[in-house]
Design a protein around this motif. Sequence first.
Motif, short mmCIF file in Angstrom:
data_model
loop_
_atom_site.label_atom_id
_atom_site.label_comp_id
_atom_site.label_asym_id
_atom_site.label_seq_id
_atom_site.Cartn_x
_atom_site.Cartn_y
_atom_site.Cartn_z
N PHE A 23 -48.70 19.93 -14.03
CA PHE A 23 -49.06 18.99 -15.09
C PHE A 23 -48.41 17.63 -14.84
O PHE A 23 -49.05 16.58 -15.01
CB PHE A 23 -48.63 19.53 -16.46
N GLY A 53 -58.56 14.71 -16.58
CA GLY A 53 -58.37 15.98 -17.28
C GLY A 53 -59.59 16.88 -17.15
O GLY A 53 -59.46 18.09 -16.93
N HIS A 70 -56.80 25.38 -18.64
CA HIS A 70 -55.55 24.70 -18.96
C HIS A 70 -54.47 24.98 -17.93
O HIS A 70 -54.40 26.07 -17.36
CB HIS A 70 -55.01 25.15 -20.34
N ARG A 73 -50.63 25.36 -22.40
CA ARG A 73 -51.19 25.40 -23.74
C ARG A 73 -50.08 25.13 -24.74
O ARG A 73 -48.99 25.67 -24.63
CB ARG A 73 -51.82 26.78 -24.03
N PHE A 310 -50.46 12.03 -21.69
CA PHE A 310 -50.34 13.48 -21.86
C PHE A 310 -51.44 13.99 -22.80
O PHE A 310 -52.13 14.98 -22.50
CB PHE A 310 -48.95 13.81 -22.45
N TYR A 314 -54.73 16.30 -21.72
CA TYR A 314 -54.97 17.63 -22.30
C TYR A 314 -56.34 17.70 -22.97
O TYR A 314 -57.02 18.73 -22.90
CB TYR A 314 -53.88 17.97 -23.31
N ASP A 318 -59.03 20.47 -22.34
CA ASP A 318 -59.43 21.31 -23.46
C ASP A 318 -60.93 21.23 -23.72
O ASP A 318 -61.50 22.12 -24.35
CB ASP A 318 -58.67 20.89 -24.72
N ASP A 321 -62.42 24.35 -22.51
CA ASP A 321 -61.84 25.62 -22.96
C ASP A 321 -62.96 26.63 -23.20
O ASP A 321 -63.72 26.54 -24.17
CB ASP A 321 -61.04 25.40 -24.24
#
Length: 516
Positions: A23, A53, A70, A73, A310, A314, A318, A321
């Motif tokens: 990350f 991302g 991911h 999480r 950040f 994410y 996501d 997901d």
Amino acid sequence: MELVDVFFANNAGDGLVVSISMFVAVICLCIIVGHLLVENRWINESITAIVIGCITGTIILFWSKGTSSHILRFDEQLFFMYLLPPIIFNAGFQVKKKKFFHNFFTIILFGVVGVFISFVIISAGSWWLFPKIGFHGLDARDFLALGVIFSSTDTVCTLQVLSQDEAPLLYSLVFGEGVVNDATAVVLFNAIRKIDASKLAGWSAVHVFGDFLYLFSTSTILGIATGLGTAYCLKVLYFGKHSTDREIALMVLMAYLSYMLAELLKLSGILTVFFCGIIMSHYAWHNVTVNSKITTRHIFATLSFIAETFIFLYVGMDALDIEKWKMTITNTSLLTTFGIYFTIIALILVGRAAFVFLLSSLSNYFNSKSPSSKITFKQQVIIWWAGLMRGAVSIALAFSQFTISGITSDPVNATMITSTIVVVLFTTLIFGFLTKPLINFLLPHRTRGINSHSESDSNKDDADVYLPLFSSEDASRMIQVKRSLSALLERPVHTIHVYWRKFDDKYMRPIFGGPS
């Protein structure tokens, strides 16, 4: 595994270390790519982080054979405890206070009253339209929360294109409304979460507004008190004579302490840390050494930049997901899903327009005697456009409302999370790409700074009227008397600012420090 387990778990294993390393490496990649693309000013850091991302999430999705997208999480506590505070504090710390408070009335209109108008339109619109497109399962508090979630703006892309020197009024309004809007949205969201959805009645709106006023006022007072306390300690104790590290550490820790105290007292930490940032930049920052002044500005800006990167990184991951999308597709038809996206974006457009043009006219009415503070129609269009993009706060509020530790097993909640992500991606990418050509079309380079000279031209005209009848000294005195008698009625915010500066110079700065 949650990211917060980094600090607490004893048996995290090598897997977590690998995940964190990956990350951090991806964040470094975002910084490098953002640096390479900064010159064209078409793509900002938010768009860069989201795209990277998405690419990273796609790679992980194929690598894990469709089980996850991911690297890490985490839950909504990470948003509110570690990521949002540095973003909001830096906004308060870096705000141009003179422009901010000169346009304070208009900024408050957009950032507070505007949020309420947009909140009502989006909440009522989704409550009425969602059942018509076949989507059910949300309760009254969920609809109210949606109104707040999609009333929170992200003005980063617009501010990157605007020049503060060329368009000082427009820049001040867009920036000021952006930070006040975020704080107002969080305060209103916390007030809504306190109401009982099963006992909603006519007085519920009064209770929500009352809670909002209480949270807004007490959180502001706490932020101001913490900032003043820090300034006084730095002025009296003068840490810099022994070590600049101590005064830097004190500013950073007191800023974060103000946020934690507000959360402990069930207040709005976001609003507290925002006003703490304003007070610290006005008083405390002038009580430290030159090296500390430079260092603190860079520290706060760097922490804010990393936190924003950040969050958007994410969000990009996501968006893929697979578990949330499976629940969304299982519970909702494709037509209904796209109907939800279209409805939300349409309500955002309408809700934004409903207050920008109305409140701009109201602001122009009160600033009728001050041409430099008037908002032209083209500027109103840019202000409307600037608030269409949704970002970090919307994501944080959506996770807080519809997930537990970043996970949900409810298909309805999963649909709202995926809808929020799609709206953030769409508004950031599509509206963000179109921001620069829109501003160049409406405000060509040569006309952006026009208003900045209008006030001086008006002053010159005043002098020309009196000069034929009086000497230059008498004319100047007559103009000053005329303005003093009518200032409070014609420009109340400016007059209040003048009296505040006198009070500040005489009482506040000798005690708490400040610029000489």
